[in-house]
Structure formats: structure tokens, C-alpha cells
Scaffold this motif. Structure first.
Motif, PDB file in Angstrom:
ATOM      1  N   PRO A   1       0.809  -1.227   0.000  1.00 50.78           N
ATOM      2  CA  PRO A   1       0.000   0.000   0.000  1.00 50.78           C
ATOM      3  C   PRO A   1       0.839   1.272   0.000  1.00 50.78           C
ATOM      4  CG  PRO A   1      -0.075  -1.065   2.148  1.00 50.78           C
ATOM      5  CD  PRO A   1       0.600  -2.016   1.222  1.00 50.78           C
ATOM      6  N   GLY A   2       2.116   1.121   0.363  1.00 50.74           N
ATOM      7  CA  GLY A   2       3.005   2.274   0.356  1.00 50.74           C
ATOM      8  C   GLY A   2       3.195   2.850  -1.035  1.00 50.74           C
ATOM      9  N   GLN A   3       2.984   2.019  -2.066  1.00 48.13           N
ATOM     10  CA  GLN A   3       3.124   2.505  -3.438  1.00 48.13           C
ATOM     11  C   GLN A   3       2.033   3.507  -3.783  1.00 48.13           C
ATOM     12  OE1 GLN A   3       4.134  -0.373  -6.508  1.00 48.13           O
ATOM     13  NE2 GLN A   3       4.517  -1.914  -4.957  1.00 48.13           N
ATOM     14  N   LEU A   4       0.858   3.313  -3.201  1.00 44.48           N
ATOM     15  CA  LEU A   4      -0.229   4.268  -3.429  1.00 44.48           C
ATOM     16  C   LEU A   4       0.113   5.614  -2.797  1.00 44.48           C
ATOM     17  CD1 LEU A   4      -3.065   4.692  -4.598  1.00 44.48           C
ATOM     18  CD2 LEU A   4      -4.008   3.848  -2.444  1.00 44.48           C
ATOM     19  N   GLU A   5       0.679   5.556  -1.623  1.00 42.40           N
ATOM     20  CA  GLU A   5       1.081   6.793  -0.950  1.00 42.40           C
ATOM     21  C   GLU A   5       2.192   7.494  -1.728  1.00 42.40           C
ATOM     22  OE1 GLU A   5      -0.414   8.105   1.627  1.00 42.40           O
ATOM     23  OE2 GLU A   5      -1.825   6.414   1.717  1.00 42.40           O
ATOM     24  N   ALA A   6       3.115   6.693  -2.264  1.00 40.80           N
ATOM     25  CA  ALA A   6       4.211   7.271  -3.048  1.00 40.80           C
ATOM     26  C   ALA A   6       3.682   7.948  -4.305  1.00 40.80           C
ATOM     27  CB  ALA A   6       5.216   6.181  -3.414  1.00 40.80           C
ATOM     28  N   ALA A   7       2.685   7.336  -4.933  1.00 47.79           N
ATOM     29  CA  ALA A   7       2.090   7.916  -6.137  1.00 47.79           C
ATOM     30  C   ALA A   7       1.397   9.241  -5.817  1.00 47.79           C
ATOM     31  CB  ALA A   7       1.101   6.936  -6.750  1.00 47.79           C
ATOM     32  N   ARG A   8       0.731   9.275  -4.684  1.00 49.96           N
ATOM     33  CA  ARG A   8       0.066  10.515  -4.276  1.00 49.96           C
ATOM     34  C   ARG A   8       1.084  11.617  -3.994  1.00 49.96           C
ATOM     35  NH1 ARG A   8      -3.891   7.532   0.082  1.00 49.96           N
ATOM     36  NH2 ARG A   8      -5.528   6.835  -1.362  1.00 49.96           N
ATOM     37  N   SER A   9       2.233  11.220  -3.444  1.00 48.18           N
ATOM     38  CA  SER A   9       3.241  12.216  -3.074  1.00 48.18           C
ATOM     39  C   SER A   9       3.849  12.912  -4.276  1.00 48.18           C
ATOM     40  CB  SER A   9       4.349  11.552  -2.246  1.00 48.18           C
ATOM     41  OG  SER A   9       5.103  10.654  -3.051  1.00 48.18           O
TER      42      SER A   9
ATOM     43  N   GLY B   1       2.016  13.667  -6.905  1.00 43.12           N
ATOM     44  CA  GLY B   1       0.930  14.381  -7.559  1.00 43.12           C
ATOM     45  C   GLY B   1      -0.036  13.540  -8.365  1.00 43.12           C
ATOM     46  N   MET B   2       0.076  12.230  -8.286  1.00 44.31           N
ATOM     47  CA  MET B   2      -0.826  11.354  -9.045  1.00 44.31           C
ATOM     48  C   MET B   2      -2.128  11.181  -8.267  1.00 44.31           C
ATOM     49  SD  MET B   2      -0.006   7.530 -10.550  1.00 44.31           S
ATOM     50  CE  MET B   2       1.372   8.132 -11.521  1.00 44.31           C
ATOM     51  N   ASN B   3      -3.264  11.279  -8.955  1.00 38.29           N
ATOM     52  CA  ASN B   3      -4.537  11.103  -8.257  1.00 38.29           C
ATOM     53  C   ASN B   3      -4.810   9.621  -8.016  1.00 38.29           C
ATOM     54  OD1 ASN B   3      -5.880   9.959 -10.603  1.00 38.29           O
ATOM     55  ND2 ASN B   3      -6.030  12.043 -11.418  1.00 38.29           N
ATOM     56  N   ASN B   4      -5.804   9.331  -7.186  1.00 35.22           N
ATOM     57  CA  ASN B   4      -6.089   7.953  -6.781  1.00 35.22           C
ATOM     58  C   ASN B   4      -6.438   7.057  -7.963  1.00 35.22           C
ATOM     59  OD1 ASN B   4      -5.638   8.525  -4.110  1.00 35.22           O
ATOM     60  ND2 ASN B   4      -7.791   8.844  -3.596  1.00 35.22           N
ATOM     61  N   ARG B   5      -7.216   7.586  -8.903  1.00 31.30           N
ATOM     62  CA  ARG B   5      -7.644   6.782 -10.049  1.00 31.30           C
ATOM     63  C   ARG B   5      -6.454   6.358 -10.902  1.00 31.30           C
ATOM     64  NH1 ARG B   5     -12.188   5.771 -13.067  1.00 31.30           N
ATOM     65  NH2 ARG B   5     -11.850   5.483 -15.302  1.00 31.30           N
ATOM     66  N   ASP B   6      -5.580   7.319 -11.226  1.00 32.96           N
ATOM     67  CA  ASP B   6      -4.408   6.999 -12.040  1.00 32.96           C
ATOM     68  C   ASP B   6      -3.476   6.045 -11.310  1.00 32.96           C
ATOM     69  OD1 ASP B   6      -5.290   8.542 -14.111  1.00 32.96           O
ATOM     70  OD2 ASP B   6      -4.095  10.305 -13.588  1.00 32.96           O
ATOM     71  N   ALA B   7      -3.296   6.279 -10.012  1.00 30.43           N
ATOM     72  CA  ALA B   7      -2.427   5.397  -9.230  1.00 30.43           C
ATOM     73  C   ALA B   7      -2.971   3.978  -9.199  1.00 30.43           C
ATOM     74  CB  ALA B   7      -2.290   5.932  -7.808  1.00 30.43           C
ATOM     75  N   LEU B   8      -4.294   3.864  -9.099  1.00 32.09           N
ATOM     76  CA  LEU B   8      -4.919   2.545  -9.053  1.00 32.09           C
ATOM     77  C   LEU B   8      -4.726   1.794 -10.359  1.00 32.09           C
ATOM     78  CD1 LEU B   8      -6.776   0.544  -7.512  1.00 32.09           C
ATOM     79  CD2 LEU B   8      -8.722   1.709  -8.580  1.00 32.09           C
ATOM     80  N   PHE B   9      -5.012   2.453 -11.487  1.00 34.31           N
ATOM     81  CA  PHE B   9      -4.995   1.770 -12.775  1.00 34.31           C
ATOM     82  C   PHE B   9      -3.587   1.640 -13.378  1.00 34.31           C
ATOM     83  CE2 PHE B   9      -9.489   2.857 -12.569  1.00 34.31           C
ATOM     84  CZ  PHE B   9     -10.067   1.708 -13.068  1.00 34.31           C
ATOM     85  N   ARG B  10      -2.678   2.511 -12.998  1.00 30.44           N
ATOM     86  CA  ARG B  10      -1.348   2.490 -13.600  1.00 30.44           C
ATOM     87  C   ARG B  10      -0.301   1.811 -12.720  1.00 30.44           C
ATOM     88  NH1 ARG B  10      -0.159   8.511 -15.687  1.00 30.44           N
ATOM     89  NH2 ARG B  10       1.801   7.465 -16.251  1.00 30.44           N
TER      90      ARG B  10
END
Length: 205
Positions: A101-109, A111-120
Motif C-alpha cells: 500500500p506504500g506505493q499508493l502513498e508514493a504515487a500521491r506524493s 501528484g498522481m490522483n487515486n484513479r491513475d495510481a490505481l490503474f497504472r
């Protein structure tokens, strides 16, 4: 083959929906998904087919829905879809949770939004992690299609049994050995397809 294809497609779609419900924050959706998964996984596939064929028309008639025009193939697809959707849902859920789950936090940090982080980021990794379990479930579904004989559908098993009866059982051993080899060949093809899928994901990594 039609039975297998439609059952797999519909079970995958329903399995994804159940996974989404299971991972939802609301207790209602989680509870509903848990109830479905516990009931379905606790029911043998053969019994699920019989309940679909004999019980579903009676149940739906109580709410004025008539499905007596359904073909036996449709009942077979429905029964296998219900059964395998639960197993696929658990495979998808465990694969999703296996991604850090840390990868989602890294993506947000960055500037990536939740949708892009989820699908990419999250889902591609989850898909790779799910492949071994999904492969085993597809192979299990291939074998389970032989159970539709209880609905009067003619599959490879039925054809082999009828051929054995026509020869008065003289060539029974040879017929069923050929049937086993046919199932084995189908499993080898499925394994080859999943091997190519894994190679594709490995090249993309």
C-alpha cells in the motif's frame, strides 16, 4: 466450449464486483459480499448446478419473473458463474492486498490522483500476482464443466459415456483414457496461454 467461455467471462465480471464490495469501507457491502462468498464457497459445484436448474425458476417466480424459457445451457452457465465468481473474487482480493500500500502513498506524493495510481500502478501488479490462482481456477472450471450432465447437457463426458454404452462397454477403458487425454490437452493449452501472459507482463515490467 461455449459453456466454458461464458461461465469464465461472467464469473470474472461478477468476481471483480464482489472484490470491490469486499474491499469497500461500508460494512453493508462487506457483509453482503461475505454472506455471498461464504454461502457459495460452502456449496459443492454439482449442488450449485442443481439449485440453479430446479430452484432458481421457483425462486424468481415468487417475484413474478418467469425464466422457464431458459435453455439448459443458460442454467449451466448461471450455476458455474455463481460458483466460480466466489473463488475468483478471493483470488482478486488477495492479489490486490499483496501489493504494498506504500506505493499508493508514493504515487500521491508525486501528484498522481487515486484513479491513475490505481490503474497504472496497483492493478497491473495485482493482475500479475493473481495469475497463478486464476490459472488454477480456470483449470478447475474446465473440469467442472463435466458436471453439467446432471442438467441433461451433452459435454465431452456425456459423449464418452454414450459411446461407451453404444459399444456395450467393450472399449470403455480406451474411451475414457482418450477423454482424460483430451482434458489434459485442454489444460496444457490453458497453461501455455497463461505462460504467454506472464511473459507479456514480464516484458512490460
Amino acid at each position: 466450449m461455449l459453456l466454458l467461455s461464458w461461465s469464465l467471462i461472467l464469473a470474472t465480471v461478477l468476481g471483480m464486483l464482489l472484490t470491490r464490495m469486499k474491499l469497500a469501507k461500508g460494512r453493508f457491502w462487506q457483509g453482503l459480499a461475505n454472506l455471498y462468498l461464504n454461502l457459495v464457497r460452502g456449496t459443492p459445484p454439482l449442488l450449485m448446478l442443481l439449485l440453479s436448474y430446479y430452484g432458481l425458476p421457483v425462486l424468481l417466480k415468487l417475484i413474478s419473473i418467469n425464466i422457464e424459457h431458459w435453455t439448459r445451457l443458460m442454467f449451466g452457465v448461471f450455476g458455474l458463474t455463481i460458483g466460480w465468481s466466489a473463488y475468483l473474487a478471493e483470488a482478486f482480493r488477495s492479489a490486490y492486498l499483496s501489493v504494498d500500500p506504500g506505493q499508493l502513498e508514493a504515487a500521491r506524493s508525486v501528484g498522481m490522483n487515486n484513479r491513475d495510481a490505481l490503474f497504472r500502478i496497483i492493478l497491473p501488479q495485482a493482475a500479475v500476482n493473481a495469475l497463478p490462482n486464476v490459472e488454477n481456477l480456470v483449470i478447475g472450471l474446465v473440469k467442472a464443466t463435466s458436471l453439467v450432465y446432471v442438467l441433461g447437457l451433452f459435454d465431452m463426458y456425456n459423449e464418452a459415456a454414450n459411446l461407451s454404452n453404444q459399444t456395450a462397454g467393450i472399449h470403455q477403458l480406451q474411451i475414457f483414457v482418450l477423454l482424460a487425454l483430451t482434458y489434459w490437452l485442454i489444460v496444457l493449452i490453458i497453461e501455455a496461454i497463461f505462460r504467454q501472459i506472464r511473459k507479456h507482463f514480464a516484458l512490460m515490467a
